[in-house]
Scaffold this motif. Structure first.
Motif, PDB file in Angstrom:
ATOM      1  N   MET A  92      15.556  -8.137   2.506  1.00  0.00           N
ATOM      2  CA  MET A  92      15.779  -8.684   1.174  1.00  0.00           C
ATOM      3  C   MET A  92      15.327  -7.664   0.140  1.00  0.00           C
ATOM      4  SD  MET A  92      14.384 -12.571   1.852  1.00  0.00           S
ATOM      5  CE  MET A  92      14.908 -13.167   0.248  1.00  0.00           C
ATOM      6  N   GLN A  93      15.888  -7.744  -1.051  1.00  0.00           N
ATOM      7  CA  GLN A  93      15.578  -6.785  -2.101  1.00  0.00           C
ATOM      8  C   GLN A  93      14.178  -7.000  -2.682  1.00  0.00           C
ATOM      9  OE1 GLN A  93      18.801  -7.554  -4.849  1.00  0.00           O
ATOM     10  NE2 GLN A  93      20.074  -5.913  -3.998  1.00  0.00           N
ATOM     11  N   SER A  94      13.597  -5.891  -3.147  1.00  0.00           N
ATOM     12  CA  SER A  94      12.343  -5.913  -3.922  1.00  0.00           C
ATOM     13  C   SER A  94      11.211  -6.626  -3.200  1.00  0.00           C
ATOM     14  CB  SER A  94      12.590  -6.550  -5.300  1.00  0.00           C
ATOM     15  OG  SER A  94      13.596  -5.848  -5.993  1.00  0.00           O
ATOM     16  N   ARG A  95      10.996  -6.262  -1.962  1.00  0.00           N
ATOM     17  CA  ARG A  95       9.880  -6.808  -1.182  1.00  0.00           C
ATOM     18  C   ARG A  95       8.972  -5.672  -0.728  1.00  0.00           C
ATOM     19  NH1 ARG A  95      10.890 -12.210   0.211  1.00  0.00           N
ATOM     20  NH2 ARG A  95      12.406 -12.943  -1.332  1.00  0.00           N
ATOM     21  N   GLN A  96       7.699  -5.980  -0.543  1.00  0.00           N
ATOM     22  CA  GLN A  96       6.774  -5.023   0.048  1.00  0.00           C
ATOM     23  C   GLN A  96       5.696  -5.763   0.810  1.00  0.00           C
ATOM     24  OE1 GLN A  96       4.269  -2.616  -2.553  1.00  0.00           O
ATOM     25  NE2 GLN A  96       4.627  -3.996  -4.283  1.00  0.00           N
ATOM     26  N   GLY A  97       5.294  -5.184   1.912  1.00  0.00           N
ATOM     27  CA  GLY A  97       4.290  -5.821   2.750  1.00  0.00           C
ATOM     28  C   GLY A  97       3.475  -4.790   3.494  1.00  0.00           C
ATOM     29  N   GLN A 141      -4.115  -1.556  -0.900  1.00  0.00           N
ATOM     30  CA  GLN A 141      -3.776  -1.306  -2.295  1.00  0.00           C
ATOM     31  C   GLN A 141      -2.256  -1.211  -2.428  1.00  0.00           C
ATOM     32  OE1 GLN A 141      -6.095  -1.100  -4.801  1.00  0.00           O
ATOM     33  NE2 GLN A 141      -7.696  -1.505  -3.283  1.00  0.00           N
ATOM     34  N   LYS A 142      -1.647  -2.109  -3.174  1.00  0.00           N
ATOM     35  CA  LYS A 142      -0.202  -2.065  -3.363  1.00  0.00           C
ATOM     36  C   LYS A 142       0.177  -0.890  -4.261  1.00  0.00           C
ATOM     37  CE  LYS A 142       0.771  -7.005  -2.830  1.00  0.00           C
ATOM     38  NZ  LYS A 142       1.391  -8.201  -3.461  1.00  0.00           N
ATOM     39  N   GLY A 143       1.397  -0.368  -4.036  1.00  0.00           N
ATOM     40  CA  GLY A 143       1.847   0.740  -4.858  1.00  0.00           C
ATOM     41  C   GLY A 143       3.251   1.177  -4.507  1.00  0.00           C
ATOM     42  N   PRO A 144       3.722   2.264  -5.119  1.00  0.00           N
ATOM     43  CA  PRO A 144       5.115   2.685  -4.988  1.00  0.00           C
ATOM     44  C   PRO A 144       5.411   3.554  -3.775  1.00  0.00           C
ATOM     45  CG  PRO A 144       3.989   4.103  -6.547  1.00  0.00           C
ATOM     46  CD  PRO A 144       2.989   3.070  -6.121  1.00  0.00           C
ATOM     47  N   VAL A 145       4.386   4.035  -3.049  1.00  0.00           N
ATOM     48  CA  VAL A 145       4.613   4.941  -1.924  1.00  0.00           C
ATOM     49  C   VAL A 145       4.771   4.122  -0.654  1.00  0.00           C
ATOM     50  CG1 VAL A 145       3.792   6.983  -0.710  1.00  0.00           C
ATOM     51  CG2 VAL A 145       3.197   6.650  -3.111  1.00  0.00           C
ATOM     52  N   GLY A 253      -3.373   1.738   8.663  1.00  0.00           N
ATOM     53  CA  GLY A 253      -2.542   0.682   8.104  1.00  0.00           C
ATOM     54  C   GLY A 253      -1.071   1.022   8.253  1.00  0.00           C
ATOM     55  N   ALA A 254      -0.219   0.037   7.995  1.00  0.00           N
ATOM     56  CA  ALA A 254       1.229   0.224   7.999  1.00  0.00           C
ATOM     57  C   ALA A 254       1.802  -0.550   6.818  1.00  0.00           C
ATOM     58  CB  ALA A 254       1.844  -0.261   9.313  1.00  0.00           C
ATOM     59  N   THR A 255       2.693   0.091   6.071  1.00  0.00           N
ATOM     60  CA  THR A 255       3.279  -0.545   4.896  1.00  0.00           C
ATOM     61  C   THR A 255       4.780  -0.285   4.869  1.00  0.00           C
ATOM     62  OG1 THR A 255       3.023   1.392   3.449  1.00  0.00           O
ATOM     63  CG2 THR A 255       1.154  -0.134   3.592  1.00  0.00           C
ATOM     64  N   ALA A 256       5.493  -1.101   4.089  1.00  0.00           N
ATOM     65  CA  ALA A 256       6.938  -0.909   3.895  1.00  0.00           C
ATOM     66  C   ALA A 256       7.333  -1.499   2.554  1.00  0.00           C
ATOM     67  CB  ALA A 256       7.732  -1.551   5.025  1.00  0.00           C
ATOM     68  N   ILE A 257       8.481  -1.028   2.054  1.00  0.00           N
ATOM     69  CA  ILE A 257       8.953  -1.500   0.762  1.00  0.00           C
ATOM     70  C   ILE A 257      10.477  -1.479   0.744  1.00  0.00           C
ATOM     71  CG2 ILE A 257       8.986   0.773  -0.319  1.00  0.00           C
ATOM     72  CD1 ILE A 257       7.858  -0.534  -2.864  1.00  0.00           C
ATOM     73  N   THR A 258      11.075  -2.398  -0.011  1.00  0.00           N
ATOM     74  CA  THR A 258      12.513  -2.391  -0.263  1.00  0.00           C
ATOM     75  C   THR A 258      12.739  -2.422  -1.773  1.00  0.00           C
ATOM     76  OG1 THR A 258      12.760  -4.804  -0.257  1.00  0.00           O
ATOM     77  CG2 THR A 258      12.929  -3.677   1.867  1.00  0.00           C
TER      78      THR A 258
END
Length: 351
Positions: A92-97, A141-145, A253-258
């Motif tokens: 889905m669009q505009s998600r991050q986890g 910490q959430k962010g753009p990377v 940690g592991a992160t992803a973003i859409t």
């Protein structure tokens, strides 16, 4: 917690090399790097034993993941746990986890084996944005990377699935790359991290029916990244960098973003192994005296210069050769004209 042990010994795989013909200008860079890496290459014959560290590992059945006080791992954002995976983002669009370890890691030598899956409804080059595996001072910490903060301190290994910089056509996406940050270095998202990357490789990991794996090893201040994405149960070289200095006490940690485009980014397991490497007394004393407090990479500028030379596009190489040939032709013509005038004047003087 007692560590589970793999009782066998094995030899460290030889450092990978890029089998590419270098332009003439990069031979001096290569020679300098050979001198820097010579000691590390000699370390291949050291044997080591690996122990699974369950307190830093994440695997099925994910008991209590995300629950306060009952798990070593914390969920963030849109991440959710199922029976089959930890889904960092849905398609889905505009998600991050994210999923982060609550325990700082104080191991000297280690390797992380990541079992992951990236899949979605988007067609080729219509998917995004990718996932990242972290070993950093900061956590949660959430962010753009790729869903984490910028100007991070530590190591990031990125599986980038969407090209933002379209003019560099020689790079095939998805692309795996690594970056070491010291808290003041920004990740250049518009240029796909090129200015700060240590190296990388293309990895066609989307919508595969077989398992895909990422291997990150840090031993004797050497960072090695390999991939197993072809379903052949064989590691393929991605990058190998000596002189990488990472402090102890950081978090995995592991992160992803859409964004406008999306994918399912799934972590099936994160398995951390402690590597027990034989060291001489002199090596142990040197490491004790030189405590690492800030992440860094030896000879980083020289390393990136070599990558820039190797990374010339086909069009750039064509124009370089073309204008070099024009220059040679111009010099030859001038030389012939000068020689003709000299011969004519000499002939007149003779007669």
């Amino acid at each position: 917690m007692a560590a589970a042990s793999r009782s066998h010994y094995y030899r460290e795989p030889r450092p990978p090399f890029r089998r590419k013909i270098m332009p003439f200008e990069s031979y001096w860079t290569f020679a300098f790097l050979i001198l820097t890496a010579s000691k590390c290459l000699a370390d291949d014959d050291h044997e080591m034993e690996e122990f699974l560290k369950r307190e830093y590992s994440l695997s099925k059945p994910y008991q209590g993941v995300g629950s306060l006080g009952s798990s070593h791992w914390e969920l963030m954002g849109d991440a959710m746990v199922t029976t089959e995976q930890v889904r960092l983002t849905p398609d889905m669009q505009s998600r991050q986890g994210a999923v982060w370890s609550r325990l700082p890691c104080h191991l000297t030598d280690w390797e992380m084996q990541v079992h992951f899956k990236i899949h979605g409804q988007g067609k080729k080059n219509l998917n995004g944005d990718g996932l990242a595996i972290w070993y950093t001072k900061e956590r949660a910490q959430k962010g753009p990377v790729f869903g984490n903060m910028d100007n991070f301190t530590g190591l990031g290994v990125f599986v980038d699935t969407y090209p933002n910089e379209e003019k560099h056509l020689e790079r095939i996406f998805p692309f795996v790359l690594a970056m070491v940050g010291n808290g003041s270095i920004s990740y250049d998202h518009e240029r796909d991290g090129r200015p700060t990357e240590l190296g990388g490789c293309n990895a066609m990991v989307r919508n595969l029916k077989h398992d895909t794996f990422l291997f990150i090893r840090y031993v004797r201040r050497r960072l090695t990244v390999m991939i197993d994405i072809d379903g052949q149960h064989e590691w393929r070289d991605c990058l190998d960098i000596p002189g990488v200095r990472l402090p102890k006490g950081y978090y995995f940690g592991a992160t992803a973003i859409t964004g406008d485009l999306s994918d399912n980014h799934d972590i099936i397991s994160l398995k951390l192994y402690q590597l027990t490497v034989l060291r001489s007394r002199k090596e142990e004393e040197e490491e004790e005296e030189e405590e690492i407090t800030i992440p860094s990479v030896d000879n980083i500028e020289l390393l990136r210069l070599g990558q820039t030379e190797e990374g010339m596009s086909g069009l750039a190489i064509f124009f370089t050769v073309f204008f070099s040939m024009l220059g040679c032709i111009f010099l030859i013509v001038i030389g012939l004209v000068v020689y003709s005038h000299w011969s004519e004047s000499r002939r007149k003087r003779f007669y």
